[in-house]
Motif scaffolding. Structure first.
Motif, PDB file in Angstrom:
ATOM      1  N   TRP A 271      15.677 -26.152  91.305  1.00  0.00           N
ATOM      2  CA  TRP A 271      15.767 -25.523  92.617  1.00  0.00           C
ATOM      3  C   TRP A 271      16.208 -26.516  93.674  1.00  0.00           C
ATOM      4  O   TRP A 271      16.941 -26.167  94.604  1.00  0.00           O
ATOM      5  CB  TRP A 271      14.429 -24.897  93.009  1.00  0.00           C
ATOM      6  N   CYS A 272      15.771 -27.773  93.546  1.00  0.00           N
ATOM      7  CA  CYS A 272      16.214 -28.787  94.511  1.00  0.00           C
ATOM      8  C   CYS A 272      17.732 -28.906  94.519  1.00  0.00           C
ATOM      9  O   CYS A 272      18.375 -28.828  95.579  1.00  0.00           O
ATOM     10  CB  CYS A 272      15.600 -30.143  94.167  1.00  0.00           C
ATOM     11  N   PHE A 273      18.316 -29.078  93.348  1.00  0.00           N
ATOM     12  CA  PHE A 273      19.775 -29.238  93.283  1.00  0.00           C
ATOM     13  C   PHE A 273      20.495 -27.952  93.680  1.00  0.00           C
ATOM     14  O   PHE A 273      21.564 -27.997  94.296  1.00  0.00           O
ATOM     15  CB  PHE A 273      20.195 -29.688  91.887  1.00  0.00           C
ATOM     16  N   PHE A 274      19.905 -26.822  93.330  1.00  0.00           N
ATOM     17  CA  PHE A 274      20.500 -25.541  93.716  1.00  0.00           C
ATOM     18  C   PHE A 274      20.512 -25.397  95.234  1.00  0.00           C
ATOM     19  O   PHE A 274      21.542 -25.056  95.834  1.00  0.00           O
ATOM     20  CB  PHE A 274      19.719 -24.396  93.083  1.00  0.00           C
ATOM     21  N   TYR A 275      19.379 -25.652  95.871  1.00  0.00           N
ATOM     22  CA  TYR A 275      19.291 -25.512  97.323  1.00  0.00           C
ATOM     23  C   TYR A 275      20.176 -26.521  98.035  1.00  0.00           C
ATOM     24  O   TYR A 275      20.768 -26.212  99.075  1.00  0.00           O
ATOM     25  CB  TYR A 275      17.838 -25.680  97.783  1.00  0.00           C
ATOM     26  N   ILE A 276      20.268 -27.722  97.493  1.00  0.00           N
ATOM     27  CA  ILE A 276      21.132 -28.729  98.104  1.00  0.00           C
ATOM     28  C   ILE A 276      22.597 -28.309  98.013  1.00  0.00           C
ATOM     29  O   ILE A 276      23.363 -28.418  98.981  1.00  0.00           O
ATOM     30  CB  ILE A 276      20.923 -30.108  97.450  1.00  0.00           C
ATOM     31  N   LYS A 277      22.987 -27.804  96.851  1.00  0.00           N
ATOM     32  CA  LYS A 277      24.377 -27.384  96.647  1.00  0.00           C
ATOM     33  C   LYS A 277      24.780 -26.295  97.641  1.00  0.00           C
ATOM     34  O   LYS A 277      25.885 -26.318  98.202  1.00  0.00           O
ATOM     35  CB  LYS A 277      24.566 -26.878  95.214  1.00  0.00           C
ATOM     36  N   TYR A 278      23.878 -25.344  97.864  1.00  0.00           N
ATOM     37  CA  TYR A 278      24.205 -24.212  98.738  1.00  0.00           C
ATOM     38  C   TYR A 278      23.535 -24.336 100.117  1.00  0.00           C
ATOM     39  O   TYR A 278      23.398 -23.334 100.821  1.00  0.00           O
ATOM     40  CB  TYR A 278      23.778 -22.902  98.071  1.00  0.00           C
TER      41      TYR A 278
ATOM     42  N   TRP B 299      20.468 -17.832 106.848  1.00  0.00           N
ATOM     43  CA  TRP B 299      19.087 -17.724 107.321  1.00  0.00           C
ATOM     44  C   TRP B 299      18.716 -19.043 107.982  1.00  0.00           C
ATOM     45  O   TRP B 299      18.434 -20.030 107.307  1.00  0.00           O
ATOM     46  CB  TRP B 299      18.155 -17.402 106.162  1.00  0.00           C
ATOM     47  N   PRO B 300      18.723 -19.119 109.309  1.00  0.00           N
ATOM     48  CA  PRO B 300      18.591 -20.405 110.032  1.00  0.00           C
ATOM     49  C   PRO B 300      17.365 -21.224 109.660  1.00  0.00           C
ATOM     50  O   PRO B 300      17.410 -22.460 109.709  1.00  0.00           O
ATOM     51  CB  PRO B 300      18.540 -19.962 111.501  1.00  0.00           C
ATOM     52  N   TYR B 301      16.246 -20.580 109.308  1.00  0.00           N
ATOM     53  CA  TYR B 301      15.041 -21.341 108.954  1.00  0.00           C
ATOM     54  C   TYR B 301      15.284 -22.272 107.767  1.00  0.00           C
ATOM     55  O   TYR B 301      14.575 -23.262 107.595  1.00  0.00           O
ATOM     56  CB  TYR B 301      13.891 -20.397 108.620  1.00  0.00           C
ATOM     57  N   ASN B 302      16.288 -21.954 106.949  1.00  0.00           N
ATOM     58  CA  ASN B 302      16.564 -22.796 105.785  1.00  0.00           C
ATOM     59  C   ASN B 302      17.031 -24.196 106.178  1.00  0.00           C
ATOM     60  O   ASN B 302      17.008 -25.109 105.346  1.00  0.00           O
ATOM     61  CB  ASN B 302      17.621 -22.135 104.897  1.00  0.00           C
ATOM     62  N   ASP B 303      17.463 -24.347 107.418  1.00  0.00           N
ATOM     63  CA  ASP B 303      17.853 -25.671 107.893  1.00  0.00           C
ATOM     64  C   ASP B 303      16.720 -26.671 107.703  1.00  0.00           C
ATOM     65  O   ASP B 303      16.967 -27.857 107.423  1.00  0.00           O
ATOM     66  CB  ASP B 303      18.237 -25.583 109.371  1.00  0.00           C
TER      67      ASP B 303
ATOM     68  N   ASN C 160      24.407 -25.547 103.098  1.00  0.00           N
ATOM     69  CA  ASN C 160      25.142 -25.101 104.280  1.00  0.00           C
ATOM     70  C   ASN C 160      25.238 -23.583 104.347  1.00  0.00           C
ATOM     71  O   ASN C 160      25.091 -22.976 105.418  1.00  0.00           O
ATOM     72  CB  ASN C 160      26.534 -25.720 104.303  1.00  0.00           C
ATOM     73  N   LEU C 161      25.465 -22.962 103.211  1.00  0.00           N
ATOM     74  CA  LEU C 161      25.565 -21.504 103.179  1.00  0.00           C
ATOM     75  C   LEU C 161      24.209 -20.855 103.411  1.00  0.00           C
ATOM     76  O   LEU C 161      24.104 -19.853 104.142  1.00  0.00           O
ATOM     77  CB  LEU C 161      26.146 -21.058 101.828  1.00  0.00           C
TER      78      LEU C 161
END
Length: 359
Positions: free
Chosen positions: A257-264, A272-276, A266-267
């Motif tokens: 999940w770490c690598f997945f979230y890092i890859k995406y 969803w702004p909270y993901n920043d 910016n998108l």
């Protein structure tokens, strides 16, 4: 059987909610009340009688310190928890009222945060009940309360409210002292580069593969004069202190999940702004979990207080990357992930649900 039923009901409800932002007031209220009564009216769950013993031995407000109430020489209890107990006793309540009130507040804090921070709060609840996050409410209640409060500290980080973040973490620490580890999370605001996050996760995984550095903590604590009755020293002698394998399913899922979230990244933050903030919070929480992997109980606390709350908000936003039929496929991926964790958890779970008034 009842846990399987609850899980399947929320699989169905969360599936029906993914076509739009699932913030309908009636769904939120019904779900909130259900869990308040389901959790708050339980009897003989994990650590239930241990907490009853603690409750009965918190009697003297003069013993209340800034951080700790000494129930006994070997049982230091955080002052916020002790103050809550003393308040219930002051209004004439018994242990059953205490459990119901404490559980209800803990549930409310989480569900309120899910509703505000997640695009699909029913999917967040599905994630919540599929892992240890829910079962902390069923047993290790101090841990659960602290993790719920920390969700609000993540929101403070998002808003850039440094002092409010400190205050919220301090409040969480009054229920479980391990929550103070979240103090540093404010500074993830300044380390959100995808390259930097990828590098830190990679280094952390290598450290975990080499054995981790968690067992250095009790050595440092001992050299600093920490007593054997302090929580960190008690953790050293816990049956849960043993480290975990870096190749375990739980660890590998977190790394994935770490690598997945890092890859995406910016998108995801565009959708969803909270993901920043929630992406780096999850990533750096996982990194701490990895480097402390040899000190199992401490690594587990990081997962329970930082990673699980963050992921319960972060993962549902994955669905925003899809439209139409693709959103259904995305939901099946999330629900399949939840099912794997839920079945693994239930395979080791021996508690039979009971209502306290039917005991």
């Amino acid at each position: 059987m009842i846990f399987y039923t609850v899980f399947m009901v929320f699989v169905l409800l969360s599936f029906l909610s993914i076509d739009k932002y699932s913030k309908e007031s009636y769904l939120y209220l019904v779900t909130l009340l259900f869990f308040m009564f389901f959790v708050g009216l339980r009897y003989a769950s994990t650590d239930y009688f241990q907490y009853q013993h603690i409750y009965e031995n918190i009697t003297d407000i003069s013993k209340l310190g800034l951080f700790i109430y000494p129930v006994s020489l070997t049982t230091p209890i955080e002052s916020g928890f002790a103050l809550f107990v003393l308040t219930i006793k002051a209004i004439g309540g018994d242990f059953f009222l205490f459990i119901f009130a404490f559980s209800s507040i803990s549930i409310y804090l989480k569900f309120r945060a899910f509703r505000k921070l997640s695009p699909f709060f029913l999917v967040s609840i599905l994630i919540y009940i599929s892992d240890e996050y829910f079962f902390k409410d069923m047993g290790q209640i101090r841990n659960s309360m602290a993790s719920g409060i920390l969700l609000y500290s993540f929101y403070c980080i998002y808003r850039g409210w440094f002092y409010r973040h400190l205050a919220v973490v301090f409040l969480a620490g009054m229920f479980h002292s391990f929550a103070f580890i979240a103090l540093f999370l404010y500074f993830v605001r300044y380390f959100k580069s995808r390259v930097f996050m990828t590098s830190i996760v990679t280094v952390s995984f290598i450290i975990a593969a080499l054995g981790g550095v968690g067992m250095m903590i009790p050595e440092v604590a001992s050299s600093l004069g920490f007593e054997n009755t302090s929580r960190i020293m008690k953790y050293t002698n816990s049956e849960f202190a043993a480290g975990k394998s870096v190749l375990s399913g739980t660890v590998l899922f977190h790394v994935f999940w770490c690598f997945f979230y890092i890859k995406y990244y910016n998108l995801l933050k565009k959708k969803w702004p909270y993901n920043d903030i929630f992406v780096p919070v999850y990533v750096y929480g996982t990194c701490i979990m990895l480097v402390l992997i040899d000190f199992g109980i401490v690594s587990g606390r990081v997962r329970e207080m930082i990673c699980l709350p963050a992921n319960a908000v972060l993962l549902p936003s994955f669905l925003l990357l899809f439209k139409g039929q693709g959103k259904i496929l995305g939901y099946f991926a999330i629900s399949g992930y939840c099912l794997l964790y839920f079945l693994a958890l239930m395979s080791d779970f021996s508690y039979n649900y009971q209502l306290f008034f039917l005991r």
